[in-house]
Motif scaffolding. Structure first.
Motif, PDB file in Angstrom:
ATOM      1  N   UNK A  39      10.582   7.491  15.751  1.00  0.00           N
ATOM      2  CA  UNK A  39      10.177   6.138  16.099  1.00  0.00           C
ATOM      3  C   UNK A  39       9.210   5.635  15.040  1.00  0.00           C
ATOM      4  N   UNK A  40       9.412   4.415  14.603  1.00  0.00           N
ATOM      5  CA  UNK A  40       8.476   3.801  13.668  1.00  0.00           C
ATOM      6  C   UNK A  40       7.905   2.557  14.322  1.00  0.00           C
ATOM      7  N   UNK A  41       6.594   2.448  14.317  1.00  0.00           N
ATOM      8  CA  UNK A  41       5.931   1.247  14.802  1.00  0.00           C
ATOM      9  C   UNK A  41       5.381   0.515  13.601  1.00  0.00           C
ATOM     10  N   UNK A  42       5.610  -0.773  13.551  1.00  0.00           N
ATOM     11  CA  UNK A  42       5.111  -1.526  12.398  1.00  0.00           C
ATOM     12  C   UNK A  42       4.856  -2.971  12.773  1.00  0.00           C
ATOM     13  N   UNK A  43       4.020  -3.599  11.958  1.00  0.00           N
ATOM     14  CA  UNK A  43       3.696  -5.007  12.144  1.00  0.00           C
ATOM     15  C   UNK A  43       4.347  -5.778  11.013  1.00  0.00           C
ATOM     16  N   UNK A  45       4.623  -9.510   9.294  1.00  0.00           N
ATOM     17  CA  UNK A  45       4.109 -10.878   9.241  1.00  0.00           C
ATOM     18  C   UNK A  45       5.293 -11.813   9.052  1.00  0.00           C
TER      19      UNK A  45
ATOM     20  N   UNK B  15       3.285   9.975   6.558  1.00  0.00           N
ATOM     21  CA  UNK B  15       4.665   9.476   6.507  1.00  0.00           C
ATOM     22  C   UNK B  15       4.676   7.951   6.605  1.00  0.00           C
ATOM     23  N   UNK B  19       5.806   5.183   3.656  1.00  0.00           N
ATOM     24  CA  UNK B  19       6.805   4.135   3.882  1.00  0.00           C
ATOM     25  C   UNK B  19       6.201   2.770   3.560  1.00  0.00           C
ATOM     26  N   UNK B  23       7.579  -0.018   0.624  1.00  0.00           N
ATOM     27  CA  UNK B  23       8.341  -1.195   1.037  1.00  0.00           C
ATOM     28  C   UNK B  23       8.341  -2.368   0.058  1.00  0.00           C
ATOM     29  N   UNK B  28      10.710  -5.509   0.745  1.00  0.00           N
ATOM     30  CA  UNK B  28      10.170  -5.901   2.048  1.00  0.00           C
ATOM     31  C   UNK B  28       8.679  -6.139   1.929  1.00  0.00           C
ATOM     32  N   UNK B  30       5.102  -8.091   3.616  1.00  0.00           N
ATOM     33  CA  UNK B  30       4.556  -8.506   4.904  1.00  0.00           C
ATOM     34  C   UNK B  30       4.733  -7.485   6.005  1.00  0.00           C
ATOM     35  N   UNK B  31       4.940  -6.233   5.640  1.00  0.00           N
ATOM     36  CA  UNK B  31       5.035  -5.179   6.650  1.00  0.00           C
ATOM     37  C   UNK B  31       3.793  -4.318   6.548  1.00  0.00           C
ATOM     38  N   UNK B  32       3.130  -4.105   7.671  1.00  0.00           N
ATOM     39  CA  UNK B  32       1.901  -3.307   7.630  1.00  0.00           C
ATOM     40  C   UNK B  32       1.782  -2.461   8.890  1.00  0.00           C
ATOM     41  N   UNK B  33       0.761  -1.616   8.906  1.00  0.00           N
ATOM     42  CA  UNK B  33       0.472  -0.761  10.062  1.00  0.00           C
ATOM     43  C   UNK B  33       1.683   0.080  10.467  1.00  0.00           C
ATOM     44  N   UNK B  34       2.357   0.654   9.477  1.00  0.00           N
ATOM     45  CA  UNK B  34       3.517   1.495   9.779  1.00  0.00           C
ATOM     46  C   UNK B  34       3.043   2.856  10.290  1.00  0.00           C
ATOM     47  N   UNK B  35       3.539   3.226  11.457  1.00  0.00           N
ATOM     48  CA  UNK B  35       3.186   4.533  12.029  1.00  0.00           C
ATOM     49  C   UNK B  35       4.481   5.239  12.426  1.00  0.00           C
ATOM     50  N   UNK B  36       4.595   6.491  12.046  1.00  0.00           N
ATOM     51  CA  UNK B  36       5.786   7.269  12.379  1.00  0.00           C
ATOM     52  C   UNK B  36       5.521   8.135  13.609  1.00  0.00           C
TER      53      UNK B  36
END
Lengths: 79, 79
Positions: A39-43, A45, B15, B19, B23, B28, B30-36
């Motif tokens: 699972x990947x959680x991301x924000x 914009x 991880x 990622x 990005x 890609x 505007x993608x932030x706070x990626x958590x695996x």
């Protein structure tokens, strides 16, 4: 955004199989069909949620999963 | 049952960080706070859903996660 990556049905899952085999010895019976995924959680914009979902979907399919053996699903959710 | 295992807030996630760093070069932004994290799908044979949830919770906390650095949440869901 939450990206779920799971092995396609029929693809061997050694991690899940190992967990399943180990469970009875550890006191858990009646557990079957164990499948491991990521699972990947991301924000993201983006101006609105539809755009964010679309970008997350592209990202999930192109970078976070291997479409040959994995399915990726995307849903809105707190990061 | 679906067991979600994610790193607790504040725990380093190499991880996810890797990622996130990769990005922009892949198109890609505007993608932030990626958590695996990890997800386990499993079927528990139990007399009712409450019992199954309870067993899944015990299993998640004792075997599928490391409570020092990870949070485990359990929800009903197709396997």
């Amino acid at each position: 955004m939450i990206v779920d990556v799971s092995l396609r049905p029929g693809i061997a899952d050694p991690e899940g199989a190992t967990i399943e085999r180990a469970l009875p010895a550890l006191g858990f019976t009646g557990v079957r069909a164990v499948r491991a995924g990521k699972t990947f959680r991301l924000v993201i914009d983006a101006p609105d949620e539809a755009t964010a979902l679309e970008r997350a979907r592209a990202l999930a399919e192109r970078l976070l999963s291997n479409p040959v053996i994995e399915d990726a699903t995307v849903r809105a959710g707190e990061s």
